[in-house]
Design a protein around this motif. Structure first.
Motif, PDB file in Angstrom:
ATOM      1  N   GLY A  58      -1.764 -28.192 -29.178  1.00 54.58           N
ATOM      2  CA  GLY A  58      -2.077 -27.539 -30.441  1.00 54.58           C
ATOM      3  C   GLY A  58      -3.545 -27.213 -30.637  1.00 54.58           C
ATOM      4  N   LEU A  59      -4.320 -27.145 -29.540  1.00 49.50           N
ATOM      5  CA  LEU A  59      -5.761 -26.943 -29.671  1.00 49.50           C
ATOM      6  C   LEU A  59      -6.195 -25.488 -29.555  1.00 49.50           C
ATOM      7  CD1 LEU A  59      -7.104 -29.977 -27.562  1.00 49.50           C
ATOM      8  CD2 LEU A  59      -6.628 -29.856 -30.019  1.00 49.50           C
ATOM      9  N   LEU A  60      -5.297 -24.589 -29.177  1.00 52.32           N
ATOM     10  CA  LEU A  60      -5.699 -23.192 -28.999  1.00 52.32           C
ATOM     11  C   LEU A  60      -5.611 -22.357 -30.278  1.00 52.32           C
ATOM     12  CD1 LEU A  60      -4.465 -21.985 -25.497  1.00 52.32           C
ATOM     13  CD2 LEU A  60      -6.564 -23.169 -26.147  1.00 52.32           C
ATOM     14  N   GLU A  67       1.839 -21.285 -39.996  1.00 55.20           N
ATOM     15  CA  GLU A  67       3.036 -20.435 -40.031  1.00 55.20           C
ATOM     16  C   GLU A  67       3.256 -19.742 -38.692  1.00 55.20           C
ATOM     17  OE1 GLU A  67       4.808 -16.538 -42.472  1.00 55.20           O
ATOM     18  OE2 GLU A  67       2.902 -17.451 -43.073  1.00 55.20           O
ATOM     19  N   TYR A  68       2.153 -19.501 -37.968  1.00 59.32           N
ATOM     20  CA  TYR A  68       2.233 -18.796 -36.688  1.00 59.32           C
ATOM     21  C   TYR A  68       1.883 -19.698 -35.500  1.00 59.32           C
ATOM     22  CZ  TYR A  68       2.069 -14.966 -40.013  1.00 59.32           C
ATOM     23  OH  TYR A  68       2.326 -14.138 -41.076  1.00 59.32           O
ATOM     24  N   GLY A  69       1.895 -20.997 -35.718  1.00 57.90           N
ATOM     25  CA  GLY A  69       1.595 -21.917 -34.625  1.00 57.90           C
ATOM     26  C   GLY A  69       0.181 -22.435 -34.605  1.00 57.90           C
ATOM     27  N   GLY A  70      -0.603 -22.118 -35.640  1.00 55.65           N
ATOM     28  CA  GLY A  70      -1.977 -22.604 -35.718  1.00 55.65           C
ATOM     29  C   GLY A  70      -2.044 -24.023 -36.252  1.00 55.65           C
ATOM     30  N   GLY A  71      -3.283 -24.515 -36.387  1.00 60.12           N
ATOM     31  CA  GLY A  71      -3.484 -25.898 -36.780  1.00 60.12           C
ATOM     32  C   GLY A  71      -3.939 -26.114 -38.205  1.00 60.12           C
ATOM     33  N   GLY A  95     -14.529 -21.325 -23.284  1.00 59.77           N
ATOM     34  CA  GLY A  95     -13.247 -20.642 -23.112  1.00 59.77           C
ATOM     35  C   GLY A  95     -12.393 -20.703 -24.361  1.00 59.77           C
ATOM     36  N   LEU A  96     -12.375 -21.866 -25.015  1.00 62.49           N
ATOM     37  CA  LEU A  96     -11.626 -21.977 -26.267  1.00 62.49           C
ATOM     38  C   LEU A  96     -12.257 -21.110 -27.347  1.00 62.49           C
ATOM     39  CD1 LEU A  96      -9.501 -23.105 -28.125  1.00 62.49           C
ATOM     40  CD2 LEU A  96     -10.871 -25.189 -28.366  1.00 62.49           C
ATOM     41  N   ALA A 121       2.769 -16.907 -29.655  1.00 64.43           N
ATOM     42  CA  ALA A 121       2.518 -17.030 -28.215  1.00 64.43           C
ATOM     43  C   ALA A 121       1.033 -17.178 -27.918  1.00 64.43           C
ATOM     44  CB  ALA A 121       3.076 -15.816 -27.476  1.00 64.43           C
ATOM     45  N   MET A 122       0.199 -16.530 -28.718  1.00 63.43           N
ATOM     46  CA  MET A 122      -1.243 -16.597 -28.503  1.00 63.43           C
ATOM     47  C   MET A 122      -1.818 -17.953 -28.903  1.00 63.43           C
ATOM     48  SD  MET A 122      -1.944 -12.742 -29.921  1.00 63.43           S
ATOM     49  CE  MET A 122      -3.684 -12.921 -30.248  1.00 63.43           C
ATOM     50  N   LEU A 123      -1.257 -18.567 -29.938  1.00 62.14           N
ATOM     51  CA  LEU A 123      -1.817 -19.799 -30.481  1.00 62.14           C
ATOM     52  C   LEU A 123      -1.192 -21.051 -29.879  1.00 62.14           C
ATOM     53  CD1 LEU A 123      -2.138 -18.902 -34.269  1.00 62.14           C
ATOM     54  CD2 LEU A 123      -3.783 -18.537 -32.408  1.00 62.14           C
TER      55      LEU A 123
END
Length: 390
Positions: A58-60, A67-71, A95-96, A121-123
């Motif tokens: 969950g760090l990306l 709601e979209y996979g973020g933190g 990179g992050l 998919a991006m997160l």
């Protein structure tokens, strides 16, 4: 010689969740990153498996919407994660930061439909992003870019070359700025381009002074076709999107710089307390003690500056001036501290047997990326004294 594990920094974190997050990051930094950093940087190896692990952890997507996979993390916390990672290996921290920058255009300006389709998919889906603004003939003068996107029915056809692209050739998606209208900043539009798009290719990676594990390459777009639903924001809004992204991205670079400087200080202190000369540790000598004191003070000042800017951002207040200041001060500090760390180690600091020389080489690029420090001074001066007269 393997890098030392990053030394814990006494952090003022706002929640128990943030404290648990930093503990997780430190565990990954110690066991998955730092121990292999020197060997992999020397070999020029990009640690894709580390980014896969960070995605699963969950760090990306830390500063983005859950709601979209973020933190759902504030920038105040996200930037301290970057600092911890950069202290272990700058390739990973930077990179992050670049991945977060690449996702910004979609997260901040995309439609609900675009965000629902692409952000998860991006997160959290293992994808890696890149940000494509600079070109061979337009670096600091980014508004003069020449890459063109021409409308063809419901599609856009993009042609041009982007330069100095971190993750160039290995990214799964690129946020690309291209000219769709007249000359100048108002003729630029942003697009989300898949990394495997037909007509997209990468040149050989640049041979760099440092950050050898982080690929930097030109990207060629030869008639790359993307549908209009991959346009981010309105036509002509791309330059505003780019500048807004860079305000936040500069805070990421500042945090990475502080992490790198902290790693250099830790190395210098460990060496100085162990190295014996004239019958006692060299850390006993006042001249060297004062160097260590100055290094530590500069690092603390840089950390306070980037956190103050982050808190403004989190509060929804203007922070562009403070972001430029943080990028300027923290990266200049990283250059000074890493140079002094080499001096503390003496002859050993000049050898590749210790990481101090690598830290010094890596620090230099932080004064250049995402707006050179000369550009930061221009930005700050405009906030202080107003725009230049013509």
């Amino acid at each position: 010689m393997p890098d030392r594990a990053p030394q814990p920094v006494d952090r003022q974190l706002p929640t128990d969740e943030a404290r648990d997050l930093i503990s997780l990051v430190r565990d990954i930094a110690q066991h998955e990153i730092a121990q292999k950093a020197a060997e992999e940087e020397d070999a020029g190896r990009f640690p894709r498996e580390v980014f896969t692990l960070m995605s699963r952890s969950g760090l990306l997507g830390l500063p983005y919407d859950s709601e979209y996979g973020g933190g759902d993390q504030p920038y105040e916390v996200y930037l301290q994660v970057l600092e911890e990672l950069a202290a272990a290996r700058l390739t990973v921290g930077l990179g992050l930061s670049v991945h977060t920058l690449a996702a910004y255009g979609l997260a901040a300006y995309g439609t609900k439909e675009q965000q629902t389709e692409h952000l998860p998919a991006m997160l959290g889906g293992g994808l890696l992003g890149a940000y494509a603004l600079s070109e061979p003939a337009s670096g600091s003068d980014a508004a003069s870019l020449r890459t063109k996107a021409v409308r063809d029915g419901d599609d856009w056809v993009i042609t041009g070359t982007k330069a100095w692209i971190t993750h160039g050739g290995i990214a799964d998606f690129y946020t690309v700025m291209a000219r769709t209208g007249a000359e100048g900043p108002r003729g630029i539009t942003a697009f989300l381009v898949p990394g495997d798009a037909e007509g997209l290719s990468a040149a050989a990676p640049e041979k760099k002074m440092g950050l050898k594990g982080s690929p930097t390459a030109q990207i060629h777009l030869d008639g790359v076709r993307v549908s209009d639903d991959r346009r981010l924001g309105e036509e002509g809004q791309g330059f505003a999107i780019a500048l807004s992204a860079l305000d936040s991205g500069r805070l990421g670079i500042a945090a990475c710089a502080v992490g790198l400087a902290q790693a250099a200080l830790d190395e210098a202190v460990a060496y100085a307390t162990d190295r014996q000369q004239f019958g006692r540790p060299i850390a006993d000598f006042q001249g060297l003690r004062f160097m260590l004191a100055d290094m530590a003070t500069q690092i603390e000042a840089g950390r306070a500056l980037y956190l103050a800017a982050a808190r403004l951002r989190d509060a929804g207040r203007p922070f562009a001036r403070q972001a430029a200041m943080a990028k300027l001060f923290c990266t200049d500090t990283a250059m000074k501290v890493t140079t002094d760390a080499v001096q503390v180690l003496g002859g050993y600091g000049y050898t590749a047997d210790f990481p101090a020389e690598r830290y010094m080489r890596e620090a230099k690029v932080l004064q250049i990326v995402e707006g050179t420090n000369q550009i930061q001074r221009m930005v700050i001066a405009r906030h202080v004294a107003g725009p230049e007269t013509r």
